[in-house]
Design a protein around this motif. Structure first.
Motif, PDB file in Angstrom:
ATOM      1  N   ARG A 146       6.973 -31.997  28.578  1.00  0.00           N
ATOM      2  CA  ARG A 146       7.781 -33.143  28.359  1.00  0.00           C
ATOM      3  C   ARG A 146       8.968 -32.459  29.365  1.00  0.00           C
ATOM      4  NH1 ARG A 146       9.411 -34.101  22.337  1.00  0.00           N
ATOM      5  NH2 ARG A 146      10.949 -35.361  23.177  1.00  0.00           N
ATOM      6  N   ALA A 147       9.047 -31.331  29.545  1.00  0.00           N
ATOM      7  CA  ALA A 147      10.119 -30.825  30.652  1.00  0.00           C
ATOM      8  C   ALA A 147       9.341 -30.166  31.564  1.00  0.00           C
ATOM      9  CB  ALA A 147      11.219 -30.156  29.780  1.00  0.00           C
ATOM     10  N   GLU A 148       9.486 -30.312  32.888  1.00  0.00           N
ATOM     11  CA  GLU A 148       9.051 -29.484  33.752  1.00  0.00           C
ATOM     12  C   GLU A 148       9.714 -28.080  34.156  1.00  0.00           C
ATOM     13  OE1 GLU A 148       7.935 -30.036  38.736  1.00  0.00           O
ATOM     14  OE2 GLU A 148       9.006 -31.326  37.654  1.00  0.00           O
ATOM     15  N   LEU A 149      10.798 -27.718  33.759  1.00  0.00           N
ATOM     16  CA  LEU A 149      11.430 -26.530  33.654  1.00  0.00           C
ATOM     17  C   LEU A 149      12.345 -26.201  32.253  1.00  0.00           C
ATOM     18  CD1 LEU A 149      14.588 -26.354  34.817  1.00  0.00           C
ATOM     19  CD2 LEU A 149      13.128 -26.752  36.823  1.00  0.00           C
ATOM     20  N   GLY A 150      12.564 -24.949  31.983  1.00  0.00           N
ATOM     21  CA  GLY A 150      13.627 -24.987  30.717  1.00  0.00           C
ATOM     22  C   GLY A 150      14.328 -23.620  31.326  1.00  0.00           C
ATOM     23  N   ILE A 151      15.445 -23.755  30.562  1.00  0.00           N
ATOM     24  CA  ILE A 151      16.468 -22.509  30.493  1.00  0.00           C
ATOM     25  C   ILE A 151      16.642 -22.093  29.242  1.00  0.00           C
ATOM     26  CG2 ILE A 151      18.718 -21.854  31.290  1.00  0.00           C
ATOM     27  CD1 ILE A 151      18.677 -24.717  32.982  1.00  0.00           C
ATOM     28  N   THR A 152      16.286 -20.838  29.129  1.00  0.00           N
ATOM     29  CA  THR A 152      16.440 -20.099  27.752  1.00  0.00           C
ATOM     30  C   THR A 152      16.127 -18.618  27.628  1.00  0.00           C
ATOM     31  OG1 THR A 152      15.229 -20.150  25.513  1.00  0.00           O
ATOM     32  CG2 THR A 152      13.639 -20.100  27.632  1.00  0.00           C
ATOM     33  N   PHE A 153      16.256 -17.999  26.627  1.00  0.00           N
ATOM     34  CA  PHE A 153      16.155 -16.534  26.482  1.00  0.00           C
ATOM     35  C   PHE A 153      14.599 -16.346  26.854  1.00  0.00           C
ATOM     36  CE2 PHE A 153      19.672 -16.913  23.544  1.00  0.00           C
ATOM     37  CZ  PHE A 153      20.698 -16.034  24.082  1.00  0.00           C
ATOM     38  N   LYS A 154      14.387 -14.991  27.260  1.00  0.00           N
ATOM     39  CA  LYS A 154      12.971 -14.715  27.582  1.00  0.00           C
ATOM     40  C   LYS A 154      12.130 -14.758  26.276  1.00  0.00           C
ATOM     41  CE  LYS A 154      10.009 -11.134  29.968  1.00  0.00           C
ATOM     42  NZ  LYS A 154       9.944  -9.773  30.404  1.00  0.00           N
ATOM     43  N   PRO A 155      10.967 -15.644  26.407  1.00  0.00           N
ATOM     44  CA  PRO A 155      10.100 -15.954  25.228  1.00  0.00           C
ATOM     45  C   PRO A 155       9.291 -14.572  24.944  1.00  0.00           C
ATOM     46  CG  PRO A 155      10.069 -17.581  26.466  1.00  0.00           C
ATOM     47  CD  PRO A 155      10.595 -16.561  27.537  1.00  0.00           C
ATOM     48  N   ASP A 156       9.062 -14.183  23.786  1.00  0.00           N
ATOM     49  CA  ASP A 156       8.143 -13.135  23.502  1.00  0.00           C
ATOM     50  C   ASP A 156       6.739 -13.375  23.784  1.00  0.00           C
ATOM     51  OD1 ASP A 156      10.378 -11.713  22.086  1.00  0.00           O
ATOM     52  OD2 ASP A 156       9.922 -12.785  20.017  1.00  0.00           O
ATOM     53  N   ASP A 157       6.446 -14.508  23.629  1.00  0.00           N
ATOM     54  CA  ASP A 157       5.159 -14.974  24.030  1.00  0.00           C
ATOM     55  C   ASP A 157       5.150 -15.899  25.359  1.00  0.00           C
ATOM     56  OD1 ASP A 157       2.362 -15.672  24.387  1.00  0.00           O
ATOM     57  OD2 ASP A 157       2.492 -17.123  22.584  1.00  0.00           O
ATOM     58  N   LEU A 158       4.519 -15.072  26.483  1.00  0.00           N
ATOM     59  CA  LEU A 158       4.349 -15.610  27.731  1.00  0.00           C
ATOM     60  C   LEU A 158       3.007 -15.969  28.074  1.00  0.00           C
ATOM     61  CD1 LEU A 158       6.993 -13.586  29.806  1.00  0.00           C
ATOM     62  CD2 LEU A 158       7.262 -16.035  29.190  1.00  0.00           C
ATOM     63  N   PRO A 195      24.947  -1.410  18.001  1.00  0.00           N
ATOM     64  CA  PRO A 195      24.451  -1.485  19.222  1.00  0.00           C
ATOM     65  C   PRO A 195      24.854  -2.698  20.065  1.00  0.00           C
ATOM     66  CG  PRO A 195      23.045  -2.632  17.607  1.00  0.00           C
ATOM     67  CD  PRO A 195      24.087  -2.121  17.000  1.00  0.00           C
ATOM     68  N   VAL A 196      24.416  -2.547  21.337  1.00  0.00           N
ATOM     69  CA  VAL A 196      24.591  -3.963  22.205  1.00  0.00           C
ATOM     70  C   VAL A 196      23.363  -4.763  22.125  1.00  0.00           C
ATOM     71  CG1 VAL A 196      24.649  -4.599  24.592  1.00  0.00           C
ATOM     72  CG2 VAL A 196      26.124  -2.555  23.803  1.00  0.00           C
ATOM     73  N   ILE A 197      23.621  -5.889  21.469  1.00  0.00           N
ATOM     74  CA  ILE A 197      22.405  -6.616  21.416  1.00  0.00           C
ATOM     75  C   ILE A 197      22.558  -7.629  22.852  1.00  0.00           C
ATOM     76  CG2 ILE A 197      21.603  -8.770  20.202  1.00  0.00           C
ATOM     77  CD1 ILE A 197      23.247  -7.737  17.834  1.00  0.00           C
ATOM     78  N   GLU A 198      21.471  -7.734  23.562  1.00  0.00           N
ATOM     79  CA  GLU A 198      21.334  -8.465  24.572  1.00  0.00           C
ATOM     80  C   GLU A 198      20.153  -8.943  25.104  1.00  0.00           C
ATOM     81  OE1 GLU A 198      22.442  -6.053  28.012  1.00  0.00           O
ATOM     82  OE2 GLU A 198      20.693  -4.813  28.090  1.00  0.00           O
ATOM     83  N   ARG A 199      19.897 -10.131  25.637  1.00  0.00           N
ATOM     84  CA  ARG A 199      18.575 -10.452  25.931  1.00  0.00           C
ATOM     85  C   ARG A 199      18.424 -11.282  27.650  1.00  0.00           C
ATOM     86  NH1 ARG A 199      14.661 -12.521  22.215  1.00  0.00           N
ATOM     87  NH2 ARG A 199      12.626 -12.973  23.139  1.00  0.00           N
ATOM     88  N   GLU A 200      17.553 -11.409  28.011  1.00  0.00           N
ATOM     89  CA  GLU A 200      17.457 -11.734  29.498  1.00  0.00           C
ATOM     90  C   GLU A 200      17.410 -13.392  29.298  1.00  0.00           C
ATOM     91  OE1 GLU A 200      15.385  -9.672  33.106  1.00  0.00           O
ATOM     92  OE2 GLU A 200      13.945  -9.742  31.420  1.00  0.00           O
ATOM     93  N   VAL A 201      17.977 -13.796  30.030  1.00  0.00           N
ATOM     94  CA  VAL A 201      18.113 -15.673  30.336  1.00  0.00           C
ATOM     95  C   VAL A 201      17.444 -15.816  31.547  1.00  0.00           C
ATOM     96  CG1 VAL A 201      19.520 -17.596  30.450  1.00  0.00           C
ATOM     97  CG2 VAL A 201      20.267 -15.814  28.665  1.00  0.00           C
ATOM     98  N   GLY A 202      16.614 -16.999  31.491  1.00  0.00           N
ATOM     99  CA  GLY A 202      15.986 -17.037  32.789  1.00  0.00           C
ATOM    100  C   GLY A 202      15.465 -18.774  32.730  1.00  0.00           C
ATOM    101  N   VAL A 203      14.447 -19.048  33.476  1.00  0.00           N
ATOM    102  CA  VAL A 203      13.701 -20.402  33.780  1.00  0.00           C
ATOM    103  C   VAL A 203      12.358 -20.104  33.404  1.00  0.00           C
ATOM    104  CG1 VAL A 203      13.226 -22.074  35.124  1.00  0.00           C
ATOM    105  CG2 VAL A 203      15.214 -20.702  35.450  1.00  0.00           C
ATOM    106  N   ILE A 204      11.628 -21.075  32.476  1.00  0.00           N
ATOM    107  CA  ILE A 204      10.459 -21.065  32.193  1.00  0.00           C
ATOM    108  C   ILE A 204       9.820 -22.194  32.730  1.00  0.00           C
ATOM    109  CG2 ILE A 204      10.758 -19.565  30.096  1.00  0.00           C
ATOM    110  CD1 ILE A 204      10.346 -22.174  28.338  1.00  0.00           C
ATOM    111  N   VAL A 205       8.528 -21.951  33.083  1.00  0.00           N
ATOM    112  CA  VAL A 205       7.825 -23.147  33.811  1.00  0.00           C
ATOM    113  C   VAL A 205       6.382 -22.929  33.174  1.00  0.00           C
ATOM    114  CG1 VAL A 205       8.913 -23.463  35.802  1.00  0.00           C
ATOM    115  CG2 VAL A 205       7.169 -21.936  35.658  1.00  0.00           C
TER     116      VAL A 205
END
Length: 217
Positions: free
Chosen positions: A61-73, A182-192
């Motif tokens: 439904r979307a060609e690309l997405g912008i989100t936190f890095k998924p656990d399941d790739l 702790p510092v809580i952080e997560r990678e943000v990126g593009v998924i396709v």
């Protein structure tokens, strides 16, 4: 091939999905530059929670997405853009507002306002609490970050949100402080979708996203 790509970027449609913390902050700047370069490409933005971004891209439904890095790739490819650290959001006159930074242990002594499940943001916060042997007094929950911001600004408690959403929280009248220990952080990126050819428009959009976020690396 160059001529074909040039023509492909002159017209067409591009559907993208974006998590709200990005859609409501950085995405407009990306789209402004993209539209200036490719004014005849019609962009459809689906601003949905991070979990649904994966579904939108996986289903096509979307060609690309912008989100936190998924656990399941398994079925997705991830292009990293930057790391986003979480911050504590407090009412302007809260006793902790005078602090320069806050620990997770400190803020759990006060009522917390968090996103409802399922939420990747809520999941990251709960994992950090569990890893540090802490329990939170979750007094209120909401589906949207903007709603949390209004509740915090009204003095109903403290919340934890991505740094991406700092500006909207400040605009609502809340204050933000770095969250440490702790510092809580997560990678943000593009998924396709994995092994799925991208349109020229999608490739151009990814390039625009990388260009805008390069200074956050």
């Amino acid at each position: 091939n160059d001529l074909h790509n040039l023509f492909a970027k002159q017209r067409g449609k591009l559907a993208i999905a974006a998590m709200p913390s990005f859609a409501a902050t950085k995405l407009a700047q990306v789209l402004a530059g993209f539209h200036q370069r490719y004014p005849n490409i019609n962009v459809l933005v689906d601003d949905v929670v991070a979990e649904l971004v994966n579904d939108r891209v996986g289903s096509g439904r979307a060609e690309l997405g912008i989100t936190f890095k998924p656990d399941d790739l398994t079925d997705l490819d991830f292009v990293p853009l930057f790391k986003d650290r979480f911050v504590a959001v407090l009412p302007k006159h809260h006793p902790l507002a005078a602090e320069q930074s806050l620990t997770l242990e400190t803020i759990t002594q006060f009522p917390l306002l968090l996103l409802q499940q399922p939420s990747s943001i809520r999941g990251m916060i709960e994992r950090a609490l569990e890893d540090n042997g802490l329990k939170a007094n979750v007094e209120m929950e909401a589906h949207q970050l903007a709603t949390l911001g209004t509740l915090v600004a009204a003095g109903l408690g403290i919340s934890i949100v991505p740094t991406l959403y700092t500006e909207p929280m400040l605009a609502l009248g809340a204050v933000c402080r770095p969250l440490t220990d702790p510092v809580i952080e997560r990678e943000v990126g593009v998924i396709v979708r994995k092994n799925s050819p991208l349109s020229a428009a999608a490739q151009a959009m990814i390039e625009a996203l990388i260009e805008l976020t390069a200074d956050r690396q």
